[in-house]
Motif scaffolding. Structure first.
Motif, PDB file in Angstrom:
ATOM      1  N   SER A 100       0.828  -1.210   0.000  1.00  0.00           N
ATOM      2  CA  SER A 100       0.000   0.000   0.000  1.00  0.00           C
ATOM      3  C   SER A 100       0.860   1.257   0.000  1.00  0.00           C
ATOM      4  CB  SER A 100      -0.933   0.012   1.214  1.00  0.00           C
ATOM      5  OG  SER A 100      -1.879  -1.013   1.105  1.00  0.00           O
ATOM      6  N   GLU A 101       1.933   1.244   0.791  1.00  0.00           N
ATOM      7  CA  GLU A 101       2.831   2.402   0.824  1.00  0.00           C
ATOM      8  C   GLU A 101       3.446   2.647  -0.554  1.00  0.00           C
ATOM      9  OE1 GLU A 101       5.743   1.653   3.826  1.00  0.00           O
ATOM     10  OE2 GLU A 101       4.375   2.103   5.459  1.00  0.00           O
ATOM     11  N   ASP A 102       3.879   1.582  -1.204  1.00  0.00           N
ATOM     12  CA  ASP A 102       4.467   1.717  -2.542  1.00  0.00           C
ATOM     13  C   ASP A 102       3.440   2.260  -3.532  1.00  0.00           C
ATOM     14  OD1 ASP A 102       6.845   0.713  -1.566  1.00  0.00           O
ATOM     15  OD2 ASP A 102       6.501  -1.319  -2.322  1.00  0.00           O
ATOM     16  N   HIS A 103       2.225   1.727  -3.481  1.00  0.00           N
ATOM     17  CA  HIS A 103       1.171   2.167  -4.392  1.00  0.00           C
ATOM     18  C   HIS A 103       0.840   3.646  -4.170  1.00  0.00           C
ATOM     19  CE1 HIS A 103      -2.276   1.904  -7.025  1.00  0.00           C
ATOM     20  NE2 HIS A 103      -3.054   2.374  -6.060  1.00  0.00           N
ATOM     21  N   GLN A 104       0.751   4.052  -2.919  1.00  0.00           N
ATOM     22  CA  GLN A 104       0.433   5.449  -2.631  1.00  0.00           C
ATOM     23  C   GLN A 104       1.581   6.367  -3.043  1.00  0.00           C
ATOM     24  OE1 GLN A 104      -1.044   5.714   1.391  1.00  0.00           O
ATOM     25  NE2 GLN A 104      -2.973   4.750   0.818  1.00  0.00           N
TER      26      GLN A 104
END
Length: 109
Positions: free
Chosen positions: A34-38
């Motif tokens: 999720s951090e990477d996607h955001q």
């Protein structure tokens, strides 16, 4: 009936697997994904001009808070279900903030 040798081997295997199990408890692949996607969404917003420099700074501070929460949760070596849920809620909030700021009709000059 289990003989003593078999029981000793089972006991040894049980204790040998405990450190590996404990180590896996601080692994957070969903949170990391999720951090990477955001981060990708933020970068895309910067590149397209959908996020102004102030908006970018705001979402970066929010992402830093989520990462600090994750680091705090991992500090004791185990991320509990409650800690995972709290981090997920914080990420969901950040996702909504990113979406709102990218679609608020403000453009970087």
């Amino acid at each position: 009936m289990i003989n003593k040798t078999t029981a000793a081997m089972l006991l040894a295997l049980t204790f040998a697997s405990v450190p590996a199990f404990a180590q896996a408890q601080d692994n957070t692949p969903r949170i990391d994904h999720s951090e990477d996607h955001q981060a990708d969404r933020i970068q895309q917003g910067m590149d397209s001009g959908a996020l102004t420099p102030k908006e970018t700074a705001r979402v970066d501070r929010g992402q830093a808070r989520v990462q600090a929460d994750e680091a705090h949760a991992k500090a004791d070596g185990k991320v509990t279900h409650r800690e995972r849920a709290q981090i997920t809620r914080a990420q969901n909030h950040q996702s909504h903030v990113i979406k709102h700021l990218k679609h608020n009709d403000r453009a970087a000059s």
